[in-house]
Design an enzyme around this catalytic site. Structure first.
Site, PDB file in Angstrom:
ATOM      1  N   CYS A   1      24.691 -31.919 -11.690  1.00 31.46           N
ATOM      2  CA  CYS A   1      24.723 -30.479 -11.953  1.00 31.46           C
ATOM      3  C   CYS A   1      25.064 -29.704 -10.679  1.00 31.46           C
ATOM      4  O   CYS A   1      24.737 -30.140  -9.566  1.00 31.46           O
ATOM      5  CB  CYS A   1      23.380 -29.998 -12.493  1.00 31.46           C
ATOM      6  SG  CYS A   1      23.096 -30.537 -14.189  1.00 31.46           S
TER       7      CYS A   1
ATOM      8  N   CYS B   1      27.355 -29.020 -15.735  1.00 34.15           N
ATOM      9  CA  CYS B   1      26.061 -28.367 -15.941  1.00 34.15           C
ATOM     10  C   CYS B   1      25.655 -27.564 -14.707  1.00 34.15           C
ATOM     11  O   CYS B   1      26.147 -27.824 -13.615  1.00 34.15           O
ATOM     12  CB  CYS B   1      24.985 -29.396 -16.313  1.00 34.15           C
ATOM     13  SG  CYS B   1      24.942 -30.855 -15.250  1.00 34.15           S
TER      14      CYS B   1
END
Ligand code: N1C
Length: 263
Positions: A82, A163
């Site tokens: 992420c 993400c």
């Protein structure tokens, strides 16, 4: 016989399949897997090569579909941490120079799929040997050619996998505007970011050192990007000439006023 390699006998307008494609793909795959073994898990490079080959060999190079690449995508894809995804449009060179000097970010070419396919060309032919080394169709000749279909699908999956906060590097020196809805970033990637996983998009709007600043963060095409992203519930920030990237441009232009320490 026929004059070999003379342009008038070429079937398509783009360059043909890369010589030694199998060795290039296998070599890159082993190289990538060896360097990043821990994060990747098990990757079978021979199977990966065979699934790429099966996607296009002996096929009409204007009739390739996403389904042809499904086995390859399943074998080669892997997660990206992420906050580390870096998208780009019309900043190919700079974006990749940046990820090479800053291991903190991943472009698609820093994933196994993109790394193997970077600057490589491939296409098939219905007659033996099933691979065309002379020429391949350009996008203007047919949209569903093996290379275009590959990048569209790989870009879609790269966007779906993102993400946290994602970055995008755009080119503020393009006269027609930094954000183009017909680009892969503008037509595929932004629409495949998942609002449940991605919170914000940070735009780095870079202009060429010494080149025109055709557009800044308050410009028209950035406004359009902003409204598309806000509509989809992403936060968006934009920074003109993000300094860590500009310093990389300055390596080639150390004397320019934009590159001096005190401005
Ligand atoms: O059409 P673009 O840029 O907006 O595509 C860039 C965008 C990036 O964020 C990447 O994740 O889409 C992905 N991508 C590639 O990684 C890539 N590598 C090489 C898209 N295209 C890629 N290529 C080739 O460059 C491919 O042939 C495609 O058509 C061009 C797109 O470049 P662009 O117009 O600067």
């Amino acid at each position: 016989g026929k004059p070999e390699g003379s342009p008038e006998m070429l079937k398509w307008k783009d360059r043909g399949t890369t010589k030694n494609l199998q060795e290039v793909i296998l070599g890159r795959c082993y190289n990538y897997v060896m360097a990043r073994h821990s994060e990747l898990g098990d990757k079978d490079c021979l199977k990966i090569w065979e699934s790429l080959k099966e996607a296009f060999i002996y096929k009409n190079p204007c009739n390739i579909t996403s389904e042809d690449y499904q086995p390859l995508m399943e074998l080669a894809s892997h997660p990206i941490p992420c906050n580390k995804s870096l998208f780009w449009s019309k900043t190919n060179d700079l974006a990749h120079r940046y990820t090479k000097s800053n291991q903190n970010f991943f472009t698609l070419e820093d994933t196994l799929l993109g790394y193997m396919a970077d600057r490589v060309s491939w296409c098939g032919d219905p007659s033996a040997p099933g691979i065309n080394y002379e020429s391949c169709p350009k996008r203007s000749e047919c949209e569903s050619n093996p290379v275009s279909v590959f990048w569209k699908l790989a870009s879609k999956m790269f966007a779906e996998a993102a993400c946290g906060v994602v970055q995008v590097m755009l080119n503020g020196s393009i006269e027609a505007g930094a954000f183009k809805s017909s680009s892969i970033f503008g037509s595929i990637e932004i629409f495949n970011l998942n609002p449940d996983k991605v919170s914000a998009v940070h735009v780095w709007l870079m202009h060429d050192i010494g080149g025109p600043q055709s557009e800044s963060c308050s410009g028209y095409s950035i406004k359009r990007l902003r409204s598309i992203l806000e509509e989809r519930n992403f936060q968006i920030t934009c920074e003109d000439n993000y300094r860590p990237v500009q310093l990389l441009q300055c390596v080639h232009n150390p004397e320019h006023t934009d590159c001096r320490l005190c401005t």
